[in-house]
Design a protein around this motif. Structure first.
Motif, PDB file in Angstrom:
ATOM      1  N   TYR A   1       1.072  -1.350   0.329  1.00 54.59           N
ATOM      2  CA  TYR A   1      -0.432  -0.248  -0.066  1.00 54.59           C
ATOM      3  C   TYR A   1       0.976   1.503  -0.205  1.00 54.59           C
ATOM      4  CZ  TYR A   1      -4.452  -2.555   0.837  1.00 54.59           C
ATOM      5  OH  TYR A   1      -4.827  -3.769   0.234  1.00 54.59           O
TER       6      TYR A   1
ATOM      7  N   ARG B   1       1.129   3.291  -3.049  1.00 54.11           N
ATOM      8  CA  ARG B   1       0.435   5.034  -2.810  1.00 54.11           C
ATOM      9  C   ARG B   1       1.466   6.220  -2.506  1.00 54.11           C
ATOM     10  NH1 ARG B   1      -4.328   5.010   1.831  1.00 54.11           N
ATOM     11  NH2 ARG B   1      -4.559   6.999   1.560  1.00 54.11           N
TER      12      ARG B   1
ATOM     13  N   SER C   1      -1.215  11.241   7.466  1.00 55.08           N
ATOM     14  CA  SER C   1      -1.845  10.758   6.454  1.00 55.08           C
ATOM     15  C   SER C   1      -3.120  12.221   6.268  1.00 55.08           C
ATOM     16  CB  SER C   1      -2.452   9.702   7.188  1.00 55.08           C
ATOM     17  OG  SER C   1      -3.014   9.723   8.295  1.00 55.08           O
TER      18      SER C   1
ATOM     19  N   GLU D   1      -0.891  13.999   3.618  1.00 54.76           N
ATOM     20  CA  GLU D   1      -0.872  13.423   2.804  1.00 54.76           C
ATOM     21  C   GLU D   1      -2.014  14.440   1.901  1.00 54.76           C
ATOM     22  OE1 GLU D   1      -1.042   9.278  -0.132  1.00 54.76           O
ATOM     23  OE2 GLU D   1      -2.026   9.683   2.527  1.00 54.76           O
TER      24      GLU D   1
ATOM     25  N   PHE E   1      -9.818  -0.697   1.228  1.00 51.73           N
ATOM     26  CA  PHE E   1      -8.730   0.082   1.298  1.00 51.73           C
ATOM     27  C   PHE E   1      -8.291   0.408   0.111  1.00 51.73           C
ATOM     28  CE2 PHE E   1      -7.255  -3.046   6.005  1.00 51.73           C
ATOM     29  CZ  PHE E   1      -8.360  -1.527   6.413  1.00 51.73           C
TER      30      PHE E   1
ATOM     31  N   SER F   1      -7.649   3.748  -1.173  1.00 52.43           N
ATOM     32  CA  SER F   1      -6.256   3.835  -1.470  1.00 52.43           C
ATOM     33  C   SER F   1      -6.551   5.038  -3.025  1.00 52.43           C
ATOM     34  CB  SER F   1      -5.394   2.919  -1.508  1.00 52.43           C
ATOM     35  OG  SER F   1      -5.429   2.678   0.039  1.00 52.43           O
ATOM     36  N   PHE F   2      -6.830   3.892  -4.181  1.00 56.35           N
ATOM     37  CA  PHE F   2      -6.234   4.349  -5.447  1.00 56.35           C
ATOM     38  C   PHE F   2      -7.907   5.093  -6.349  1.00 56.35           C
ATOM     39  CE2 PHE F   2      -4.737   0.798  -4.601  1.00 56.35           C
ATOM     40  CZ  PHE F   2      -2.905   1.136  -4.798  1.00 56.35           C
TER      41      PHE F   2
ATOM     42  N   ARG G   1     -10.281   7.582  -4.201  1.00 55.23           N
ATOM     43  CA  ARG G   1     -10.619   8.430  -4.191  1.00 55.23           C
ATOM     44  C   ARG G   1     -12.401   8.906  -3.809  1.00 55.23           C
ATOM     45  NH1 ARG G   1      -8.468  10.626   1.318  1.00 55.23           N
ATOM     46  NH2 ARG G   1      -5.942   9.533   0.550  1.00 55.23           N
TER      47      ARG G   1
ATOM     48  N   ASP H   1      -9.276   5.405   5.351  1.00 49.77           N
ATOM     49  CA  ASP H   1      -7.396   5.641   5.456  1.00 49.77           C
ATOM     50  C   ASP H   1      -7.523   5.734   7.336  1.00 49.77           C
ATOM     51  OD1 ASP H   1      -6.634   6.256   3.097  1.00 49.77           O
ATOM     52  OD2 ASP H   1      -6.718   8.805   3.299  1.00 49.77           O
TER      53      ASP H   1
ATOM     54  N   LEU I   1      -6.713   1.597   7.900  1.00 51.76           N
ATOM     55  CA  LEU I   1      -5.194   0.931   6.967  1.00 51.76           C
ATOM     56  C   LEU I   1      -4.365   1.850   7.404  1.00 51.76           C
ATOM     57  CD1 LEU I   1      -4.227   0.149   4.026  1.00 51.76           C
ATOM     58  CD2 LEU I   1      -4.275   2.786   2.478  1.00 51.76           C
TER      59      LEU I   1
END
Length: 301
Positions: free
Chosen positions: A34, A38, A94, A97, A170, A174-175, A177, A191, A194
């Motif tokens: 992950y 990411r 996070s 991010e 997850f 992650s891919f 949103r 999030d 994870l």
């Protein structure tokens, strides 16, 4: 063969160290996929260092008299410091991010440097750090008690269950949103879960094998598997397989030639990556039209 039989003997003195190496070798790549996908490789570098800094602070607080010393409670104290620092850092990072890639990379780099500096400063003046903690943080997988092994195995069992049950959530947050928001998924919650799983894994791994080895298993097996895996299932299984096999072979080499286990594991992972990379280039030259490894479409599938 004699060495292998000795290592797997029930009476082998370091059998818990073998099992611990295998646990770390399998589990770290499973959460590392992950971080790689990411594009949070820097976070994978910083979090093990932050975790070790938490351990150093925990023992410093004890030596300063701020925490009551309990005989035989060093492992619990180290786990508490590691977990608090790692989970706090991963929560903050996070959140950052979402504010932009350049900002988060700068913040992670700064935190990594500060955590490394404080770890050294605190351990230099810590009697326990001088006589044992430094070896732990360098990845000397020598003495592993039954309770430490059982605690690590239990924590990793929780991680595996969480990754299996919540895999779709997850992957979605992650891919894709935007799709997660459209489906009314609680992106912040998933999030957070994870990163909680990642933080727990890193805390336990650093406590057992140190930041260098943790970072190696977090990132090198997933990066290697990414070269040839065609979908997410292959990606995760290949990364875990590379990590587990490298941990076993690395322990054999270290025991056979009296070398430190952790650095041998990381060096071996680098060799495996180099061989896979070279093999892919050779196959690419023979088959120019071959497809690339893990594409976004394959991952979602």
């Amino acid at each position: 063969m004699d060495t292998l039989r000795e290592i797997f003997s029930p009476n082998f003195l370091l059998r818990n160290s073998v099992y611990m190496s295998l646990l770390i070798g399998v589990m770290c790549p499973l959460v590392g996929v992950y971080l790689v996908l990411r594009r949070l490789v820097f976070m994978g570098v910083a979090l093990p260092q932050i975790s070790s800094c938490g351990i150093a602070f925990a023992f410093a607080f004890e030596s300063w008299g701020l925490i009551h010393h309990a005989e035989g409670g060093e492992h619990t104290l180290a786990f508490a410091g590691s977990s608090i620092f790692t989970l706090t850092a991963i929560l903050v990072l996070s959140i950052l991010e979402r504010r932009g890639r350049g900002f988060i990379e700068g913040a992670i780099g700064m935190v990594y440097v500060l955590a490394g500096a404080w770890s050294i400063l605190l351990l230099v003046k810590n009697p326990y750090g001088e006589h044992g903690l430094l070896d732990r943080l360098k990845g000397e997988i020598i003495s592993v008690s039954n309770s430490d092994l059982a605690g690590t195995a239990a924590a990793f069992a929780i991680v595996i269950v969480a990754l299996f049950i919540f895999q779709k959530e997850f992957m979605l947050v992650s891919f894709d949103r935007e799709m997660a928001i459209t489906l009314k998924k609680n992106v912040l919650l998933w999030d957070g879960m994870l990163f909680l799983v990642i933080g727990l894994t890193i805390s336990m791994a650093v406590l057992s094998v140190g930041p260098l080895v943790t970072f190696g298993f977090l990132l090198i097996p997933p990066v290697t598997a990414h070269l040839f895996a065609r979908n997410m299932r292959q990606f995760a299984l290949a990364a875990a397989g590379i990590g587990g096999l490298s941990a076993l072979v690395g322990f054999y080499i270290a025991y056979r030639w009296d070398l430190p286990v952790g650095p041998v594991d990381v060096a071996l992972l680098g060799i495996v990556y180099g061989l896979v990379f070279l093999g892919k280039k050779i196959l690419g030259a023979l088959r120019p039209k071959s497809r690339d490894a893990v594409s976004p479409a394959a991952i979602h599938g």
